[in-house]
Enzyme design. Structure first.
Site, PDB file in Angstrom:
ATOM      1  N   HIS A   1       2.875   3.225   4.789  1.00  0.00           N
ATOM      2  CA  HIS A   1       3.667   3.346   3.405  1.00  0.00           C
ATOM      3  C   HIS A   1       1.453   3.540   2.489  1.00  0.00           C
ATOM      4  CE1 HIS A   1       7.982   2.873   3.559  1.00  0.00           C
ATOM      5  NE2 HIS A   1       7.358   4.017   3.887  1.00  0.00           N
TER       6      HIS A   1
ATOM      7  N   HIS B   1       4.750  -4.664   5.318  1.00  0.00           N
ATOM      8  CA  HIS B   1       4.474  -3.432   4.242  1.00  0.00           C
ATOM      9  C   HIS B   1       4.315  -4.174   3.238  1.00  0.00           C
ATOM     10  CE1 HIS B   1       6.892   0.088   5.486  1.00  0.00           C
ATOM     11  NE2 HIS B   1       6.530  -0.760   6.700  1.00  0.00           N
TER      12      HIS B   1
ATOM     13  N   ARG C   1       2.618   7.491  -1.080  1.00  0.00           N
ATOM     14  CA  ARG C   1       3.850   6.689   0.059  1.00  0.00           C
ATOM     15  C   ARG C   1       3.696   6.775   1.213  1.00  0.00           C
ATOM     16  NH1 ARG C   1       8.597   3.544  -0.319  1.00  0.00           N
ATOM     17  NH2 ARG C   1      10.162   4.314   1.606  1.00  0.00           N
TER      18      ARG C   1
ATOM     19  N   GLU D   1       7.284  -7.791   4.062  1.00  0.00           N
ATOM     20  CA  GLU D   1       7.319  -7.210   2.614  1.00  0.00           C
ATOM     21  C   GLU D   1       6.391  -8.679   2.105  1.00  0.00           C
ATOM     22  OE1 GLU D   1       7.857  -4.209   1.433  1.00  0.00           O
ATOM     23  OE2 GLU D   1      10.107  -3.329   2.490  1.00  0.00           O
TER      24      GLU D   1
ATOM     25  N   GLU E   1       0.632   0.706  -0.014  1.00  0.00           N
ATOM     26  CA  GLU E   1       0.547  -0.182  -0.455  1.00  0.00           C
ATOM     27  C   GLU E   1      -0.554  -1.247  -0.180  1.00  0.00           C
ATOM     28  OE1 GLU E   1       4.130  -0.740   1.967  1.00  0.00           O
ATOM     29  OE2 GLU E   1       4.969   0.285   0.570  1.00  0.00           O
TER      30      GLU E   1
END
Length: 441
Positions: free
Chosen positions: A201, A328, A259, A402, A204
């Site tokens: 993405h 991510h 994104r 994440e 990020e």
């Protein structure tokens, strides 16, 4: 660092010069943005809502369907008690706040002006922009870099370490950019391997920046760190730093908060596919959108995106990848499959134990708090995700991180947090890699 504090540190004359320089840089950035048609976020706010009952959750979910408001869900609705973060464009602020207030739903403002953070980030990049470094030792790991700078770093790293590092081109993006993967290997053919990717993405940014730091870390420590040395004695490591280069280039030049990929969608003016909903694992199910204008648009069919297809082909052709880690941001989570079904994976107990150890190692450095668990039980249902597919391919140790933070800055994490984020994440990665080394299957 505030102006007042910096002024006092450097004296009035220097302080004035610095202020003037910053204003010039900001003006330049604004002029470039205007000239190139760059998307701006002036007056946009990120609102946080924490639904406390089913009715509130339903009212927040309804906002997702109001396309005319052009809302950008940074954290999508999950379950009660979990935050929902929404970037709200300036023209939509009043209607959204009115909707929430009319339904008795409280909210807080996480980011008061998104553009102010974007400007600060751009200013820091301009300030640190020197001539390209001559070696990876002088490369600046504490700032964000452009696609060209990251590709130059990759070439330097390979040139400096020809006996350990090589660069593979596993395919091309929609816009014909090369998809580069770094291979770290002490030799041998088709050895058991670990795959790590960052930046699938594109917005990020802390992930691509961490990927750069990981690459240098492997080179620095491959002999003197016993754990890493023993991993590389048995296994190869593959690292794709810019997994979505078209999207990443677009975040640099046109829209910082882009994104998706940049593929054209037949019958729609909306561009791009969510590359983490495009894999052949529960493809098209709940937790992905069939609307090309959605941030979670799954694409016309599984593996439609060349960025995804290149990894699929690489994994299948290699046939001996034992751990697959896709990175991510944001939320501070370590996740394992599944996302598309509530059925627990057969290896759930082992993956949960590894996650627990990895998170403990990560937290030991700066005290950063992570949650962990399966995707569907920890966040929400998501179909067509990377690690569900890799797990179903037989790659038992499939994980998604994440990274920082939990919403104060979201995707606009200050560059000062790049190295701490990478350092702590590396400790968790080592736990996963060492477990894979000790439990080859």
């Amino acid at each position: 660092m505030g102006f007042k504090k910096l002024w006092g540190a450097v004296g009035t004359q220097d302080g004035l010069s610095w202020l003037l320089l910053m204003r010039v840089l900001l003006l330049l950035a604004a002029l470039v943005a205007a000239a190139t048609g760059t998307e701006t976020f002036v007056g946009h706010q990120v609102l946080r809502i924490v639904p406390t009952n089913d009715e509130e959750l339903q009212k927040v979910e309804e906002l997702q369907n109001l396309e005319e408001l052009q809302l950008d869900f940074w954290l999508a609705p999950r379950r009660l008690g979990h935050p929902v973060d929404i970037r709200v464009p300036f023209p939509s602020l009043q209607p959204v706040k009115a909707h929430l207030e009319a339904n008795g739903i409280s909210y807080s403002i996480m980011i008061k002006d998104v553009q102010a953070l974007v400007d600060r980030e751009r200013m820091e990049m301009l300030r640190s922009r020197r001539q390209l470094p001559l070696s990876t030792n002088t490369f600046d790991y504490t700032t964000y870099h452009t696609l060209d700078e990251i590709y130059a770093f990759i070439d330097l790293l390979v040139a400096e370490n020809p006996n350990l590092v090589s660069k593979l081109e596993i395919g091309q993006s929609t816009e014909k950019r090369p998809l580069y993967v770094l291979k770290f290997s002490k030799g041998g053919t088709n050895r058991p391997a670990i795959w790590i990717d960052t930046g699938i993405h594109s917005r990020e940014w802390v992930t691509q920046a961490s990927g750069v730091w990981f690459a240098k870390k492997i080179v620095q420590d491959h002999e003197n760190d016993e754990g890493l040395a023993s991993i590389l004695d048995k296994m190869d490591i593959f690292l794709e730093i810019v997994t979505n280069p078209d999207g990443f280039a677009f975040t640099q030049t046109q829209n910082r908060l882009w994104r998706k990929t940049r593929s054209k969608n037949s019958g729609s003016l909306c561009v791009g596919v969510d590359p983490n909903r495009n894999w052949d694992a529960g493809f098209g199910g709940s937790g992905a959108s069939g609307n090309p204008c959605s941030e979670t648009y799954r694409g016309p069919y599984a593996n439609s995106e060349p960025e995804v297809k290149a990894i699929v082909d690489f994994v299948k052709n290699h046939g001996n990848i034992k751990a697959f880690i896709s990175i991510h941001s944001y939320s501070q989570l370590l996740l394992y499959p599944y996302g598309y079904t509530t059925t627990p994976v057969p290896d759930q107990k082992e993956l949960h134990e590894i996650s627990q150890k990895a998170v403990a190692a990560l937290s030991s450095l700066y005290g950063t708090s992570y949650d962990y668990g399966s995707i569907i039980t920890t966040i929400y249902q998501a179909s067509g995700g990377t690690i569900d597919w890799t797990y179903n391919q037989g790659i038992k140790y499939s994980f998604t991180f994440e990274l920082r933070d939990t919403g104060r800055y979201g995707f606009l994490l200050p560059a000062s947090q790049i190295v701490p984020t990478a350092q702590e994440t590396w400790l968790a990665l080592q736990v996963i890699m060492q477990h894979a080394r000790d439990h080859l299957y």
